[in-house]
Design a protein around this motif. Structure first.
Motif, mmCIF file in Angstrom:
data_model
loop_
_atom_site.group_PDB
_atom_site.id
_atom_site.type_symbol
_atom_site.label_atom_id
_atom_site.label_comp_id
_atom_site.label_asym_id
_atom_site.label_seq_id
_atom_site.Cartn_x
_atom_site.Cartn_y
_atom_site.Cartn_z
ATOM 1 N N UNK A 77 36.309 42.966 43.927
ATOM 2 C CA UNK A 77 36.763 44.132 43.172
ATOM 3 C C UNK A 77 37.982 44.720 43.871
ATOM 4 N N UNK A 78 39.070 44.867 43.130
ATOM 5 C CA UNK A 78 40.269 45.543 43.614
ATOM 6 C C UNK A 78 40.550 46.656 42.614
ATOM 7 N N UNK A 79 40.250 47.868 42.992
ATOM 8 C CA UNK A 79 40.313 49.016 42.086
ATOM 9 C C UNK A 79 39.426 48.708 40.884
ATOM 10 N N UNK A 80 39.969 48.664 39.666
ATOM 11 C CA UNK A 80 39.159 48.345 38.486
ATOM 12 C C UNK A 80 39.365 46.903 38.039
ATOM 13 N N UNK A 81 39.923 46.058 38.878
ATOM 14 C CA UNK A 81 40.143 44.654 38.575
ATOM 15 C C UNK A 81 39.050 43.833 39.256
ATOM 16 N N UNK A 82 38.451 42.920 38.502
ATOM 17 C CA UNK A 82 37.403 42.061 39.041
ATOM 18 C C UNK A 82 37.860 40.615 39.005
ATOM 19 N N UNK A 83 37.634 39.908 40.095
ATOM 20 C CA UNK A 83 37.878 38.469 40.171
ATOM 21 C C UNK A 83 36.513 37.841 40.397
#
Length: 88
Positions: free
Chosen positions: A14-20
């Motif tokens: 999770x990077x801020x509201x981005x999910x990988x």
């Protein structure tokens, strides 16, 4: 980071509201990431770059990449056992 691309252990980053999200055949990237002109923005873009670089490195090191793997939409759909095909 313990995220190893294409090693499906149910991991996600999770990077801020981005999910990988990791998978054996594909990696899903979804959400939203705003890169602002501040220290947090710099940290976020560096984290994203590290993940993208790791994914690219894994793909570049793969000797036998297919042209394209099947997507979820291309996989066969099983007919529903609850559908009565004799009804009009």
């Amino acid at each position: 980071m313990s995220f190893i691309p294409f090693l499906d252990a149910g991991e996600s980053v999770q990077i801020d509201d981005l999910t990988i999200e990791n998978g054996e055949e594909r990696i899903a990237v979804y959400g939203r990431l705003e890169i602002r002109r501040d220290r947090i923005g710099l940290q976020d873009i560096q984290a994203l770059k590290a993940q993208v670089d790791a994914i690219a490195c894994e793909l570049e090191g793969s000797a036998h990449l297919p042209e394209r793997v099947r997507s979820a939409q291309q996989m066969s759909v099983m007919p529903s056992p609850f559908t009565d095909r004799n009804c009009a």
